[in-house]
Design an enzyme around this catalytic site. Structure first.
Site, PDB file in Angstrom:
ATOM      1  N   TYR A 287       0.825  -1.203   0.000  1.00 33.12           N
ATOM      2  CA  TYR A 287       0.000   0.000   0.000  1.00 33.12           C
ATOM      3  C   TYR A 287       0.866   1.263   0.000  1.00 33.12           C
ATOM      4  O   TYR A 287       1.959   1.266   0.539  1.00 33.12           O
ATOM      5  CB  TYR A 287      -0.902   0.024   1.247  1.00 33.12           C
ATOM      6  CG  TYR A 287      -1.650  -1.263   1.500  1.00 33.12           C
ATOM      7  CD1 TYR A 287      -1.907  -2.154   0.465  1.00 33.12           C
ATOM      8  CD2 TYR A 287      -2.090  -1.595   2.775  1.00 33.12           C
ATOM      9  CE1 TYR A 287      -2.584  -3.332   0.692  1.00 33.12           C
ATOM     10  CE2 TYR A 287      -2.777  -2.783   3.011  1.00 33.12           C
ATOM     11  CZ  TYR A 287      -3.008  -3.650   1.959  1.00 33.12           C
ATOM     12  OH  TYR A 287      -3.678  -4.815   2.187  1.00 33.12           O
ATOM     13  N   GLU A 361     -17.950  -3.045  23.551  1.00 31.54           N
ATOM     14  CA  GLU A 361     -19.016  -2.770  22.581  1.00 31.54           C
ATOM     15  C   GLU A 361     -19.735  -1.444  22.827  1.00 31.54           C
ATOM     16  O   GLU A 361     -20.535  -1.009  21.995  1.00 31.54           O
ATOM     17  CB  GLU A 361     -20.006  -3.945  22.544  1.00 31.54           C
ATOM     18  CG  GLU A 361     -19.387  -5.180  21.876  1.00 31.54           C
ATOM     19  CD  GLU A 361     -20.345  -6.360  21.815  1.00 31.54           C
ATOM     20  OE1 GLU A 361     -21.156  -6.511  22.753  1.00 31.54           O
ATOM     21  OE2 GLU A 361     -20.266  -7.130  20.848  1.00 31.54           O
TER      22      GLU A 361
END
Ligand SMILES: [Zn+2]
Ligand SMILES: [Zn+2]
Length: 381
Positions: A287, A361
């Site tokens: 990349y 979460e």
């Protein structure tokens, strides 16, 4: 469906890079449930979708999530533990995908309250060369019309949940794989005069290549050359015929990257030749480096501060990690920001790419709305 449920489904059913077939199906179904019709089969397992507000032609911005998992056996004992042996969402791409699905639903629900178009990119293969982002771009994800900005989010296990991080300018590195095959002439360890010792050649080459970093690189720009693998199958009394070396080269500047790769090849070949052997150099380009557009980043950071409060926004340091989001940043103004997912009180602190990685979460209560808010603010700009 709630973001947590989406995330848990994805987490329990991870798929490796470029094999995200069921994930893509799940993403498409979820978008349809929200009233959004996606285009499937972009970059094979990727998807595109759009939510058009009032005056949709005024401006288009893009939001991106990656969908692939890693070849890791999950060690967490949670109800949503991976059901696929040896495959795990250990980089949080389940979080990015579920979060972007909820962002899309939110924006769809309020589409009469903003002007412009928001495009959603669900891409495959972030974890594996050449990077799913390059195929998304090839398949037109940034065309018709070209978005004026793109943003992407990544979980960050070093940042406490509730906090978010931004960085203007250079953020992450280019990453290229370097493979050296140092070839000599093997033989008896007690008769080096009859051999060309590739172990000694390889040792010199490794040390010499570090001088490309210390003597040729601009000291104001981060760059790294690391060889993490070296094999030569000789023995205490056997000089092998060849030695193989593999490593990674990282940089924050495309010009330097190109010139360094040429120097690495030249020096390795030249040194081996000078010592009577030869060196075959293979470079697998990865990349590019990731540049966060400063103006865009300042704007979305301001929107982020509105959303979570200034005290919960941090400035990020440069990272020599790599991200294929960098491809987008070479085409349109881009900004890649971080979502805090750490919670030591709950024992959640493992780094990404480890078998015990997990997130708090509670981050999912923040992520989707935050991105929707930043998108709306950017459309207003
Ligand atoms: Zn990763
Ligand atoms: Zn990742």
């Amino acid at each position: 469906m709630e973001t947590v449920n989406l995330r848990r489904h994805l987490h329990a059913n991870p798929e490796l890079s470029y094999q995200e077939y069921n994930t893509a199906k799940y993403v498409a179904e979820t978008l349809r449930t929200s009233g959004i019709e996606p285009t499937e089969g972009i970059a094979t397992t990727g998807l595109l979708a759009e939510v058009k507000g009032k005056n949709p032609g005024r401006k288009t911005i893009a939001l991106r999530a990656d969908m692939d998992a890693l070849p890791i056996q999950e060690a967490n004992n949670v109800s949503y533990k991976s059901k696929n042996p040896g495959v795990m969402h250990a980089c949080g791409h389940d979080v990015h995908t579920s979060s972007l699905l909820s962002t899309a639903r939110i924006l769809h629900e309020v589409k009469d309250q903003f002007e412009g178009t928001v495009r959603f990119l669900f891409q495959p293969g972030e974890e594996k060369n050449p990077g799913g982002a390059s195929f998304m771009i090839r398949d037109g994800a940034l065309e018709n019309p070209r978005p004026s900005a793109i943003m992407g989010q990544h979980v960050f296990p070093l940042l406490p949940v509730g906090k978010i991080g931004f960085r203007e300018g250079m953020y992450m590195a280019s990453a290229d794989e370097i493979y050296l095959k140092v070839i000599g002439k093997g033989g008896h360890g007690a008769a080096p005069d009859l051999c060309v010792d590739p172990i000694v050649m390889a040792s010199h080459i490794i040390i010499a290549l570090q001088q490309i970093i210390s003597r040729n690189a601009n000291p104001r720009q981060p760059t790294v050359l690391t060889f993490g693998n070296i094999t030569g199958h000789g023995a205490t009394n056997i000089i092998p015929t060849e030695v193989n070396i593999a490593g990674t080269f990282r940089a924050m500047n495309e010009e330097w990257r190109e010139s360094a790769l040429v120097k690495i090849k030249k020096m390795a070949e030249g040194m081996a030749e000078g010592m009577g052997g030869r060196c075959e150099v293979e470079i697998s380009k990865g990349y590019p480096y990731l540049e966060n557009n400063p103006e865009l980043t300042r704007r979305i950071r301001a929107a982020g501060e509105e959303y979570v409060g200034k005290e919960n926004v941090v400035s990020l340091d440069i990272s020599l990690g790599a991200e294929d989001f960098a491809y987008y940043s070479q085409v349109v103004p881009a900004s890649f920001y971080r979502l805090g997912t750490r919670n030591e009180a709950k024992g959640i602190s493992s780094y990404v790419h480890t078998p015990t990685f997990d997130i708090d979460e509670d981050a999912l209560k923040l992520g989707p709305g935050l991105m929707a808010w930043m998108a709306i603010r950017e459309l207003e700009f």
